[in-house]
Structures are given as C-alpha cells and as structure tokens.
Design a protein around this motif. Structure first.
Motif, PDB file in Angstrom:
ATOM      1  N   THR A  56      -7.054  -4.774   5.175  1.00 22.10           N
ATOM      2  CA  THR A  56      -5.963  -4.404   4.299  1.00 22.10           C
ATOM      3  C   THR A  56      -5.681  -2.928   4.510  1.00 22.10           C
ATOM      4  O   THR A  56      -6.601  -2.119   4.442  1.00 22.10           O
ATOM      5  N   ILE A  59      -4.020   2.162   0.856  1.00 20.15           N
ATOM      6  CA  ILE A  59      -2.856   2.665   0.128  1.00 20.15           C
ATOM      7  C   ILE A  59      -2.924   4.186   0.158  1.00 20.15           C
ATOM      8  O   ILE A  59      -3.914   4.785  -0.255  1.00 20.15           O
ATOM      9  N   PRO A  80       1.904   0.427   2.429  1.00 22.98           N
ATOM     10  CA  PRO A  80       1.190   0.668   1.170  1.00 22.98           C
ATOM     11  C   PRO A  80       1.157   2.157   0.814  1.00 22.98           C
ATOM     12  O   PRO A  80       0.706   2.991   1.594  1.00 22.98           O
ATOM     13  N   THR A  82       1.331   4.883  -2.984  1.00 21.06           N
ATOM     14  CA  THR A  82       1.427   5.023  -4.435  1.00 21.06           C
ATOM     15  C   THR A  82       1.680   6.478  -4.782  1.00 21.06           C
ATOM     16  O   THR A  82       1.346   7.381  -4.010  1.00 21.06           O
ATOM     17  N   THR A  97       3.991   1.865  -7.008  1.00 23.71           N
ATOM     18  CA  THR A  97       3.142   1.478  -5.885  1.00 23.71           C
ATOM     19  C   THR A  97       3.850   0.454  -5.017  1.00 23.71           C
ATOM     20  O   THR A  97       4.438  -0.504  -5.530  1.00 23.71           O
ATOM     21  N   LEU A  99       2.764  -2.256  -2.397  1.00 28.09           N
ATOM     22  CA  LEU A  99       1.542  -2.929  -1.954  1.00 28.09           C
ATOM     23  C   LEU A  99       1.641  -3.447  -0.524  1.00 28.09           C
ATOM     24  O   LEU A  99       0.643  -3.867   0.048  1.00 28.09           O
ATOM     25  N   GLU A 102       4.356  -9.092   1.538  1.00 29.10           N
ATOM     26  CA  GLU A 102       3.728 -10.340   1.099  1.00 29.10           C
ATOM     27  C   GLU A 102       4.791 -11.429   1.164  1.00 29.10           C
ATOM     28  O   GLU A 102       5.852 -11.282   0.554  1.00 29.10           O
ATOM     29  N   HIS A 107       6.354  -5.899  -1.675  1.00 30.62           N
ATOM     30  CA  HIS A 107       5.814  -5.984  -3.034  1.00 30.62           C
ATOM     31  C   HIS A 107       5.754  -4.592  -3.660  1.00 30.62           C
ATOM     32  O   HIS A 107       5.067  -3.705  -3.179  1.00 30.62           O
ATOM     33  N   GLN A 109       5.346  -2.385  -7.448  1.00 30.76           N
ATOM     34  CA  GLN A 109       4.925  -2.443  -8.852  1.00 30.76           C
ATOM     35  C   GLN A 109       5.165  -1.098  -9.522  1.00 30.76           C
ATOM     36  O   GLN A 109       5.012  -0.048  -8.894  1.00 30.76           O
ATOM     37  N   ASP A 119       7.137  -5.906 -11.753  1.00 25.32           N
ATOM     38  CA  ASP A 119       6.516  -6.478 -10.549  1.00 25.32           C
ATOM     39  C   ASP A 119       7.647  -7.073  -9.719  1.00 25.32           C
ATOM     40  O   ASP A 119       8.324  -7.997 -10.175  1.00 25.32           O
ATOM     41  N   TYR A 121       9.452  -8.255  -5.764  1.00 22.94           N
ATOM     42  CA  TYR A 121       9.332  -8.689  -4.375  1.00 22.94           C
ATOM     43  C   TYR A 121      10.715  -8.569  -3.748  1.00 22.94           C
ATOM     44  O   TYR A 121      11.546  -9.462  -3.897  1.00 22.94           O
TER      45      TYR A 121
END
Length: 155
Positions: A56, A59, A80, A82, A97, A99, A102, A107, A109, A119, A121
């Motif tokens: 992964t 971030i 990623p 933040t 953030t 992410l 996906e 993604h 947030q 949240d 997408y």
C-alpha cells in the motif's frame, strides 16, 4: 587271472579314491524373506505459493509542508496524501485525505474534528481544485459531481 586281478584292482582303487573325494554337500535353500509390500502412494496436494501483498503506498502528510502544491499535485494524480487545516474559528480541525484509487475511482475523505464528515469516490479525472472548492461550499458549478461521488456517513 589277469582279468580277475585287474577287476579287483579297479574295485580297490575305486574304494580308495572314494574316501579321498570330498563328500557331497547339500546346497542349503535360501531362507524366505517376504518382500514388504510397496507403500501406497497418497498424493499430497501442492502447497500454494503465497502471493505477496501489494504494498500500500504510504500516505504523504502535507500538513507540515509550506508548499501548497504538495497536496494539490498528489490530489490531481489521486495519489495517497493527507493534510490538516484549522478553520477560521481557530478550533475546528479539518483533515482531507486522498486514499488512492479504489474500484477505478479516486477515494477522498474529509474529517472535521477527527470525525468522518464526507466519504467520496470520484471518477478518475474529476477530483481537482475546483471540485475541492465545491466541497467546501464555494460554488464552482460542480455540485452534481460532488453529490454523485460523495455520501455523508450514516446516509
């Protein structure tokens, strides 16, 4: 008489050699050793080779970086990242953030005071500074894009 003598001599010689000859020995039979049965083969299923997990991406925290492009450049690529901001009241902490990708979507947030507030997408290519401004109440004509991509927790 010669014949008798010769016959007697032959018999005596035969008896004489009979004692000198080795006695016949009996050939022993080999002892029977049973052959153990061949073991039955039970196939063992192959052990699957574990697939190493896809790492992964880390971030990147742009909260302490003075360069505003730290967040913006990564956001535009859906990498990623933040960052944290403080509201105008100097007490509300806003954390945004990305992410990553996906299910072919970016993604995003938003947390306010460490509580998930939004949240989203976003389809690839639709998350940019104008979309971000729209999420903070600045009308950029992208409210439909935000509404389609975002949900408030609990909805």
């Amino acid at each position: 008489m010669n014949r008798k003598f010769l016959l007697v001599m032959l018999v005596m010689i035969a008896f004489a050699f009979q004692g000198c000859a080795p006695a016949p020995t009996a050939t022993p039979y080999p002892t029977y050793t049973p052959i153990p049965p061949t073991p039955t083969f039970t196939p063992v299923p192959p052990t699957p080779t574990p697939i190493p997990p896809t790492p992964t991406p880390m971030i990147v925290d742009c909260s302490t970086v003075e360069d505003p492009f730290c967040f913006i450049n990564r956001m535009n690529e859906c990498l990623p990242v933040t960052t944290k901001m403080v509201g105008t009241d100097d007490s509300t902490v806003i954390e945004i953030t990305i992410l990553g990708i996906e299910n072919e979507k970016c993604h995003f947030q938003r947390k306010i005071n460490n509580v998930l507030n939004l949240d989203c997408y976003f389809p690839k290519g639709t998350l940019n500074m104008d979309t971000l401004d729209q999420m903070f109440g600045n009308d950029k004509g992208l409210q439909k894009v935000v509404d389609d991509a975002c949900r408030m927790p609990g909805w």
